[in-house]
Scaffold this motif. Structure first.
Motif, short mmCIF file in Angstrom:
data_model
loop_
_atom_site.label_atom_id
_atom_site.label_comp_id
_atom_site.label_asym_id
_atom_site.label_seq_id
_atom_site.Cartn_x
_atom_site.Cartn_y
_atom_site.Cartn_z
N PRO A 97 44.43 44.30 77.99
CA PRO A 97 46.01 44.93 78.70
C PRO A 97 46.52 45.86 77.92
CG PRO A 97 45.94 42.40 77.76
CD PRO A 97 44.66 43.23 77.10
N SER A 98 47.29 46.72 78.86
CA SER A 98 47.84 48.11 78.30
C SER A 98 49.24 47.52 77.45
CB SER A 98 48.44 48.87 79.48
OG SER A 98 48.92 48.04 80.34
N TYR A 99 49.69 46.38 77.57
CA TYR A 99 50.86 45.87 76.55
C TYR A 99 49.87 45.19 75.58
CZ TYR A 99 55.01 43.20 75.66
OH TYR A 99 56.23 42.81 75.18
N HIS A 100 50.09 45.56 74.52
CA HIS A 100 49.15 44.88 73.24
C HIS A 100 49.77 45.02 71.97
CE1 HIS A 100 47.42 49.02 74.15
NE2 HIS A 100 47.52 48.93 72.85
N CYS A 101 48.83 44.79 71.09
CA CYS A 101 49.05 45.17 69.64
C CYS A 101 47.68 45.52 69.29
CB CYS A 101 49.34 44.06 68.91
SG CYS A 101 48.55 42.31 68.79
N GLU A 102 47.36 46.17 68.06
CA GLU A 102 46.25 46.76 67.57
C GLU A 102 45.20 45.53 67.37
OE1 GLU A 102 46.79 48.87 63.71
OE2 GLU A 102 44.65 48.60 63.41
N SER A 103 45.53 44.53 66.99
CA SER A 103 44.53 43.40 66.80
C SER A 103 44.10 43.01 68.02
CB SER A 103 45.24 42.38 65.89
OG SER A 103 46.43 41.84 66.44
N ASP A 132 69.12 46.90 77.02
CA ASP A 132 69.27 48.35 77.47
C ASP A 132 69.46 49.32 76.55
OD1 ASP A 132 69.35 47.29 80.22
OD2 ASP A 132 71.66 46.99 80.46
N ASN A 133 70.04 48.91 75.51
CA ASN A 133 69.89 49.93 74.39
C ASN A 133 69.14 49.55 73.09
OD1 ASN A 133 70.66 52.05 72.90
ND2 ASN A 133 73.03 51.81 73.25
N PRO A 134 67.71 49.36 73.32
CA PRO A 134 66.95 48.93 72.06
C PRO A 134 67.22 49.46 70.86
CG PRO A 134 65.57 49.89 73.76
CD PRO A 134 67.04 49.99 74.31
N ASP A 135 67.22 50.64 70.82
CA ASP A 135 66.93 51.47 69.42
C ASP A 135 68.36 51.07 68.60
OD1 ASP A 135 64.80 52.50 70.13
OD2 ASP A 135 65.78 54.46 70.81
N LEU A 136 69.33 50.98 69.30
CA LEU A 136 70.71 50.80 68.59
C LEU A 136 71.01 49.48 67.94
CD1 LEU A 136 73.81 51.70 67.94
CD2 LEU A 136 74.26 50.63 70.14
N PHE A 170 56.61 42.46 69.85
CA PHE A 170 55.06 42.61 70.32
C PHE A 170 54.94 44.00 71.28
CE2 PHE A 170 52.11 42.41 73.55
CZ PHE A 170 51.10 41.73 72.75
N GLY A 171 53.82 44.69 70.71
CA GLY A 171 53.51 45.80 71.55
C GLY A 171 54.28 47.20 71.23
N GLU A 172 55.07 46.82 70.01
CA GLU A 172 55.87 48.11 69.70
C GLU A 172 55.20 49.44 69.63
OE1 GLU A 172 57.84 47.68 66.05
OE2 GLU A 172 59.30 49.15 66.50
N TYR A 173 53.91 49.33 69.05
CA TYR A 173 53.04 50.59 68.97
C TYR A 173 51.91 50.41 69.81
CZ TYR A 173 55.83 50.97 64.82
OH TYR A 173 56.97 51.04 63.82
N LEU A 174 51.65 51.14 71.02
CA LEU A 174 50.87 51.07 72.10
C LEU A 174 49.60 52.05 71.70
CD1 LEU A 174 52.80 50.31 75.40
CD2 LEU A 174 51.66 48.87 73.86
N CYS A 206 54.92 50.37 78.86
CA CYS A 206 55.82 51.48 78.03
C CYS A 206 57.26 50.86 78.08
CB CYS A 206 55.78 52.54 78.53
SG CYS A 206 54.26 53.81 78.33
N GLU A 207 57.77 50.30 79.03
CA GLU A 207 59.12 49.78 79.00
C GLU A 207 59.21 48.46 78.53
OE1 GLU A 207 61.52 50.49 82.41
OE2 GLU A 207 62.49 48.53 82.20
N LEU A 208 58.12 47.41 78.47
CA LEU A 208 58.14 46.32 77.81
C LEU A 208 58.04 46.48 76.52
CD1 LEU A 208 55.45 44.32 79.99
CD2 LEU A 208 57.80 43.68 79.80
N SER A 209 57.33 47.41 75.85
CA SER A 209 57.01 47.80 74.65
C SER A 209 58.44 48.20 74.09
CB SER A 209 55.94 48.64 74.54
OG SER A 209 56.18 49.66 73.18
N LYS A 210 59.07 49.15 74.64
CA LYS A 210 60.35 49.49 74.17
C LYS A 210 61.52 48.77 74.21
CE LYS A 210 63.02 54.19 74.52
NZ LYS A 210 63.11 54.07 73.29
#
Ligand SMILES: Cc1ncc(COP(=O)(O)O)c(C=O)c1O
Length: 395
Positions: A67-73, A326-330, A345-349, A362-366
């Protein structure tokens, strides 16, 4: 504040040892990956996946669909066998995009990994048909879904192989499962865990329980014993060179996502296996479902947020409560500074995942944060988390 320098979570991110684990092994009626005919206990989910891909005889001549939504492991076990990894699209509800998968299958495709994200089991009928048609191995990734059913069968029994990550559902330091209803994986020989690893696994679960005050008066006594042990251990470490090797545990047990060759062919510890057999599955499932509902009712209408799933169907045992910001970084920093435990989960794709080709992943990850809803949370802890999230968003 430095992103790596947040205070420790104020309430536990993952399950904690308590009085519920000392009963005789339970007769489990709740559907789970344990219902598969053959099982092998590994140190982690990624170790189980590595062995599964070896059993599928994946080589550099093949590709594996992930899946394109994933983690490294989820990716590194295929790269370890020098195969190519092709990523497929997922839909907004994290289900696999069957059309994209069909287009990406070619003669070199050896295996497809399908993930039951956050405990919400996927319907595997179409993918199973595709796999059967093209002679491709189907691997169910049950790292987020130890419990539940898919396609009218217990989770993990539809594909050729399935993997689980027991650390996510039980209060253990180590543990993964390789399961199959079709191939006998139980006879695979793995190395025994070393004595220091066995000890560390048990001690770690007690330390965590004590730090969150779960063992009552016994906790105070154990705490005393453990501080004597820690002092002794620290002085041994200072005097013996190379002693750090004695305390080593898999990176997976310390929250890392890398794959360490040395831990692939090792059994999980005795303590971890005991806890998993003695756990009361139906109680775990109902507590997780209850906590999920409490979080959902409290947070679903918060301005600036949206639940990933409209509801949690009967039979789903959630890993976490996923909420879109809507404002994940903050909000990520603000919540972490207050000690709210968050998974991303999936923060780093993988770098192949571009917003042009994979906008949904990308949206799910962010934007999606996951809050704990595990069985060990108390009502006070849930209330504290809800109030803190609400106050943070409103301010
Ligand atoms: C979906 C998914 N699959 C597989 C894994 C690997 O499991 P483990 O951490 O036990 O190696 C993870 C780990 O977080 C995961 O989230």
């Amino acid at each position: 504040m430095d992103i790596n320098n947040f205070p420790p979570p104020f309430i536990p991110l993952s399950p904690i040892l308590d009085d519920g684990y000392w009963a005789k092994p339970h007769q489990h009626k709740t559907p789970s990956i344990f219902d598969a005919q053959y099982k092998l206990n590994t140190t982690s989910g990624r170790a189980a996946l590595s062995i599964a891909l070896e059993l599928c005889q994946v080589t550099s001549a093949h590709n594996v669909l992930v899946p394109s939504y994933h983690c490294e492991s989820m990716v590194s076990p295929a790269l370890r066998l020098t195969s190519s990894v092709f990523f497929y699209k997922v839909n907004k509800d994290t289900s696999p995009d069957i059309k994209d998968i069909s287009e990406k299958i070619n003669k070199q495709t050896k295996a497809i990994l399908v993930t039951h994200f956050f405990g919400f089991t996927q319907d595997l009928s179409d993918i199973k048909q595709l796999c059967d048609k093209h002679n491709i191995f189907l691997i169910e990734d049950c790292a987020h879904a130890f419990f539940g059913e898919t396609t009218s069968k217990p989770v993990g029994t539809v594909g050729d192989y399935a993997i689980a990550s027991t650390m996510k559902f039980f209060p253990v330091l180590d543990g993964g499962i390789l399961a199959s209803d079709k191939h006998d994986v139980s006879t695979i020989t793995l190395n025994k865990p070393t004595l220091p690893f066995q000890l560390k696994s048990a001690i770690n679960s007690f330390e965590k329980a004590i730090s969150f005050k779960r063992l009552g008066k016994r906790g105070t006594f154990l705490n005393l014993l453990l501080s004597v042990k820690n002092n002794l251990w620290n002085s041994i470490k200072r005097s013996v060179s190379g002693s750090e090797k004695l305390t080593s545990v898999p990176g997976s047990s310390e929250g890392g996502f890398g794959l360490d060759e040395n831990w692939i062919n090792v059994h999980s510890t005795y303590f971890s296996k005991q806890i998993i057999t003695r756990a009361n599955y139906s109680s775990i499932c109902s507590k997780r479902q209850h906590n999920y509902k409490v979080l959902h009712n409290a947070l679903k209408d918060l301005p600036g947020c949206e639940p990933l799933f409209e509801s949690s169907p009967d039979g789903v045992t959630p890993l976490v409560y996923p909420l879109k910001f809507d404002n994940p970084d903050l909000h990520f920093s603000a919540l972490k500074e207050k000690g709210v435990p968050i998974w991303r989960f999936g923060e780093y794709l993988d770098e192949q995942i571009t917003p042009e080709e994979f906008p949904i992943s990308c949206e799910l990850s962010k934007t999606i944060f996951q809050f704990p809803c595990h069985q060990s949370l108390t009502q006070d802890e849930l209330d504290w988390m809800i109030t803190t999230i609400k106050e943070t968003i409103k301010s």
